[in-house]
Enzyme design. Structure first.
Site, PDB file in Angstrom:
ATOM      1  NE  ARG A  40       3.653   5.541  -0.849  1.00 42.46           N
ATOM      2  CZ  ARG A  40       3.520   5.518  -2.157  1.00 42.46           C
ATOM      3  NH1 ARG A  40       4.094   6.441  -2.902  1.00 42.46           N
ATOM      4  NH2 ARG A  40       2.805   4.559  -2.734  1.00 42.46           N
TER       5      ARG A  40
ATOM      6  CG  ASP B 113      -1.711  -3.517   3.406  1.00 40.13           C
ATOM      7  OD1 ASP B 113      -2.126  -2.339   3.402  1.00 40.13           O
ATOM      8  OD2 ASP B 113      -2.309  -4.449   2.840  1.00 40.13           O
TER       9      ASP B 113
ATOM     10  CE1 TYR C 172      -8.138  -5.596  -1.725  1.00 43.15           C
ATOM     11  CE2 TYR C 172      -8.935  -6.499   0.337  1.00 43.15           C
ATOM     12  CZ  TYR C 172      -8.819  -5.448  -0.540  1.00 43.15           C
ATOM     13  OH  TYR C 172      -9.386  -4.240  -0.235  1.00 43.15           O
TER      14      TYR C 172
ATOM     15  NE  ARG D 140      -2.115   7.246   0.015  1.00 39.41           N
ATOM     16  CZ  ARG D 140      -2.876   6.453  -0.733  1.00 39.41           C
ATOM     17  NH1 ARG D 140      -2.563   6.236  -1.989  1.00 39.41           N
ATOM     18  NH2 ARG D 140      -3.963   5.906  -0.246  1.00 39.41           N
TER      19      ARG D 140
ATOM     20  NE  ARG E  29      -5.016   2.009   5.155  1.00 35.03           N
ATOM     21  CZ  ARG E  29      -5.380   1.921   3.893  1.00 35.03           C
ATOM     22  NH1 ARG E  29      -5.457   2.996   3.148  1.00 35.03           N
ATOM     23  NH2 ARG E  29      -5.678   0.756   3.373  1.00 35.03           N
TER      24      ARG E  29
HETATM   25  O1  CP3 Z   1      -4.110   2.322  10.095  1.00 36.58           O
HETATM   26  C1  CP3 Z   1      -2.883   2.461   9.895  1.00 36.58           C
HETATM   27  O2  CP3 Z   1      -2.330   3.551   9.763  1.00 36.58           O
HETATM   28  C2  CP3 Z   1      -2.015   1.214   9.918  1.00 36.58           C
HETATM   29  C3  CP3 Z   1      -1.587   0.723   8.659  1.00 36.58           C
HETATM   30  C4  CP3 Z   1      -2.588   0.115   7.687  1.00 36.58           C
HETATM   31  C5  CP3 Z   1      -2.445   0.230   6.279  1.00 36.58           C
HETATM   32  N1  CP3 Z   1      -3.391  -0.558   5.686  1.00 36.58           N
HETATM   33  C6  CP3 Z   1      -1.408   1.024   5.610  1.00 36.58           C
HETATM   34  C7  CP3 Z   1      -1.574   1.336   4.182  1.00 36.58           C
HETATM   35  C8  CP3 Z   1      -3.710  -0.696   7.924  1.00 36.58           C
HETATM   36  C9  CP3 Z   1      -4.352  -1.079   9.249  1.00 36.58           C
HETATM   37  C10 CP3 Z   1      -4.186  -1.131   6.654  1.00 36.58           C
HETATM   38  C11 CP3 Z   1      -5.338  -2.042   6.496  1.00 36.58           C
HETATM   39  C12 CP3 Z   1      -5.774  -2.407   5.155  1.00 36.58           C
HETATM   40  N2  CP3 Z   1      -5.031  -2.568   4.026  1.00 36.58           N
HETATM   41  C13 CP3 Z   1      -7.104  -2.769   4.851  1.00 36.58           C
HETATM   42  C14 CP3 Z   1      -8.240  -2.850   5.850  1.00 36.58           C
HETATM   43  C15 CP3 Z   1      -8.776  -1.505   6.179  1.00 36.58           C
HETATM   44  C16 CP3 Z   1      -9.427  -0.799   5.038  1.00 36.58           C
HETATM   45  O3  CP3 Z   1      -8.877   0.251   4.665  1.00 36.58           O
HETATM   46  O4  CP3 Z   1     -10.449  -1.270   4.545  1.00 36.58           O
HETATM   47  C17 CP3 Z   1      -7.151  -3.091   3.483  1.00 36.58           C
HETATM   48  C18 CP3 Z   1      -8.380  -3.510   2.708  1.00 36.58           C
HETATM   49  C19 CP3 Z   1      -5.832  -2.964   2.971  1.00 36.58           C
HETATM   50  C20 CP3 Z   1      -5.352  -3.247   1.598  1.00 36.58           C
HETATM   51  C21 CP3 Z   1      -4.789  -2.057   0.965  1.00 36.58           C
HETATM   52  N3  CP3 Z   1      -3.587  -1.490   1.306  1.00 36.58           N
HETATM   53  C22 CP3 Z   1      -5.346  -1.301  -0.076  1.00 36.58           C
HETATM   54  C23 CP3 Z   1      -6.690  -1.587  -0.717  1.00 36.58           C
HETATM   55  C24 CP3 Z   1      -4.443  -0.284  -0.367  1.00 36.58           C
HETATM   56  C25 CP3 Z   1      -4.491   0.661  -1.522  1.00 36.58           C
HETATM   57  C26 CP3 Z   1      -5.470   1.755  -1.307  1.00 36.58           C
HETATM   58  C27 CP3 Z   1      -4.745   2.957  -0.842  1.00 36.58           C
HETATM   59  O5  CP3 Z   1      -5.243   3.610   0.093  1.00 36.58           O
HETATM   60  O6  CP3 Z   1      -3.708   3.279  -1.447  1.00 36.58           O
HETATM   61  C28 CP3 Z   1      -3.363  -0.384   0.555  1.00 36.58           C
HETATM   62  C29 CP3 Z   1      -2.184   0.520   0.652  1.00 36.58           C
HETATM   63  C30 CP3 Z   1      -1.898   1.122   1.984  1.00 36.58           C
HETATM   64  N4  CP3 Z   1      -1.981   0.486   3.176  1.00 36.58           N
HETATM   65  C31 CP3 Z   1      -1.421   2.447   2.201  1.00 36.58           C
HETATM   66  C32 CP3 Z   1      -1.199   2.570   3.581  1.00 36.58           C
HETATM   67  C33 CP3 Z   1      -0.637   3.768   4.327  1.00 36.58           C
HETATM   68  C34 CP3 Z   1      -1.133   3.479   1.134  1.00 36.58           C
HETATM   69  C35 CP3 Z   1       0.249   3.216   0.651  1.00 36.58           C
HETATM   70  C36 CP3 Z   1       0.826   4.402  -0.080  1.00 36.58           C
HETATM   71  O7  CP3 Z   1       0.392   4.633  -1.217  1.00 36.58           O
HETATM   72  O8  CP3 Z   1       1.703   5.053   0.506  1.00 36.58           O
END
Ligand code: CP3
Length: 351
Positions: free
Chosen positions: A49, A86, A160, A40, A36
């Site tokens: 964003r 994602d 999910y 943010r 990640r």
């Molecule tokens: O690692 C990276 O920077 C690459 C991008 C990436 C994102 N999500 C961007 C993201 C990767 C590899 C993921 C994987 C992901 N997404 C997983 C597996 C890894 C883990 O964290 O367990 C899962 C379960 C998701 C599903 C997901 N996406 C959730 C549960 C959420 C909401 C929680 C949160 O942190 O807001 C997201 C949103 C998400 N995916 C964001 C980002 C940068 C936040 C978006 C934002 O609010 O700007």
């Protein structure tokens, strides 16, 4: 003046330490990237964003997604750039609606609680923008940086899809898998097929290694674990390698503890990611000595910074001092992480 010595061949000049470690070399200091790492905690991400209005729209906008992928590379010079996307674009491409509820997380509709998957497409659509993002990033990537693609592992994605949201115990998917394993297997097969196409698309577009995120692999009883974590990850590894024999695959099965050696052996991944609850001394003893390992700093130690961070980094590096090691967190970087602590971490590693 820093003239390039004549002895530096083009191969050396384009040496990618992260890829070298994934192929089994040890490097000191270890190459580093953070799960990640685009997100943010970075002011430049928050600004973009704000301007672009929404996370998912950014995932499907190649120029923007490429820019976000490169933000942490420009700022910190990480050894790996991970595609900004994602894991839930796969259910979206299979036909579920997807949106992100502010402050709560992802929503998928309709939920698939009853094992009726007739609303899903049998093949993925609309992921071309993601491949376009990869091409944009690769064109702008510094010579020594490894471009990483990724997908969610089928079990984690299914949790999910079935619940229609995240959950604490993945109960909806676990219930369905016990109640109707035949239907659940159909769903898993569908996700495996789509994921293989998606990963091949990323590789064709230029990613140099891929990571399989199995964030909820730790919620399953042992027999269920073999069926819904080991088998589908093995199927993906085999199918990707059948079409791209040189593919490099990192498995990240979060929360599986003592099942890690069996996961590494039976899925056939090239490297494993350790979450922050794994003792790296144990992992170093329990895993084959030549298996590259990635991890596993507690994201909260990075939030803390200072001497707590110093200690945690020292423990991990000492434990993994003789094997191929990629430094990373044990899970995604937290939004409250100070940028200065990431700088502190990199200074420690490169000292
Ligand atoms: O690692 C990276 O920077 C690459 C991008 C990436 C994102 N999500 C961007 C993201 C990767 C590899 C993921 C994987 C992901 N997404 C997983 C597996 C890894 C883990 O964290 O367990 C899962 C379960 C998701 C599903 C997901 N996406 C959730 C549960 C959420 C909401 C929680 C949160 O942190 O807001 C997201 C949103 C998400 N995916 C964001 C980002 C940068 C936040 C978006 C934002 O609010 O700007």
């Amino acid at each position: 003046m820093h003239a390039i010595p004549a002895s530096v061949s083009p191969e050396t000049a384009s040496d990618r330490p992260l890829l070298a470690v994934l192929r089994g070399e040890r490097r000191d200091p270890p190459p580093v990237w953070l799960m990640r790492q685009a997100g943010r905690y970075l002011p430049e991400y928050r600004a973009l964003r704000e301007a672009k209005g929404g996370f998912l729209a950014m995932c499907y906008d190649p120029a923007t997604a490429a820019e976000i992928t490169l933000q942490p590379i420009r700022r910190f010079g990480f050894d790996g750039a991970i595609l900004f996307s994602d894991i839930l674009v796969i259910p979206h491409a299979l036909g579920q609606d997807l949106w992100f509820e502010a402050g709560e997380g992802p929503r998928l509709a309709p939920p698939l609680l009853d094992g009726d998957f007739s609303m899903l497409r049998q093949a993925i659509g609309r992921l071309d923008p993601v491949y376009e993002t990869v091409r944009h990033v690769v064109a702008d990537l510094p010579a020594g940086t490894t471009m990483l693609g990724f997908a969610g592992s089928p079990w984690t994605v299914a949790t999910y899809m079935v619940a229609g949201a995240g959950s604490k115990d993945q109960g909806a998917a676990r219930r369905l898998a016990y109640r109707d394993p035949v239907a659940f297997q159909r769903l898993m097969d569908l996700i495996v097929g789509a994921t293989v196409e998606y990963l091949i698309g990323q590789i064709d577009a230029g990613v140099m290694a891929i990571q399989l995120f199995d964030s909820w692999a730790g919620s399953l009883a042992p027999d269920e674990f073999r069926r819904w974590v080991i088998s589908p990850n093995r199927a993906i590894v085999d199918a990707v390698r059948a079409r791209q024999p040189a593919a490099v695959i990192i498995g990240f099965p979060k929360g599986i503890g003592e099942k890690l050696p069996v996961y590494a052996r039976e899925t056939g991944v090239d490297a494993v990611g350790l979450d922050e609850t794994i003792d790296p001394v144990w992992a170093n003893d329990a895993l084959p000595g030549d298996l590259p390992v990635q991890g596993n700093l507690d994201p909260l130690a990075l939030v803390a910074g200072g001497s707590a961070l110093e200690r945690a980094v020292g423990t991990i590096r000492a434990a993994l001092a003789t094997r191929p090691h990629i430094f990373n967190l044990g899970h995604g970087i937290l939004p409250e992480t100070p940028v200065s602590h990431v700088e502190q971490l990199l200074a420690m590693l490169r000292r």
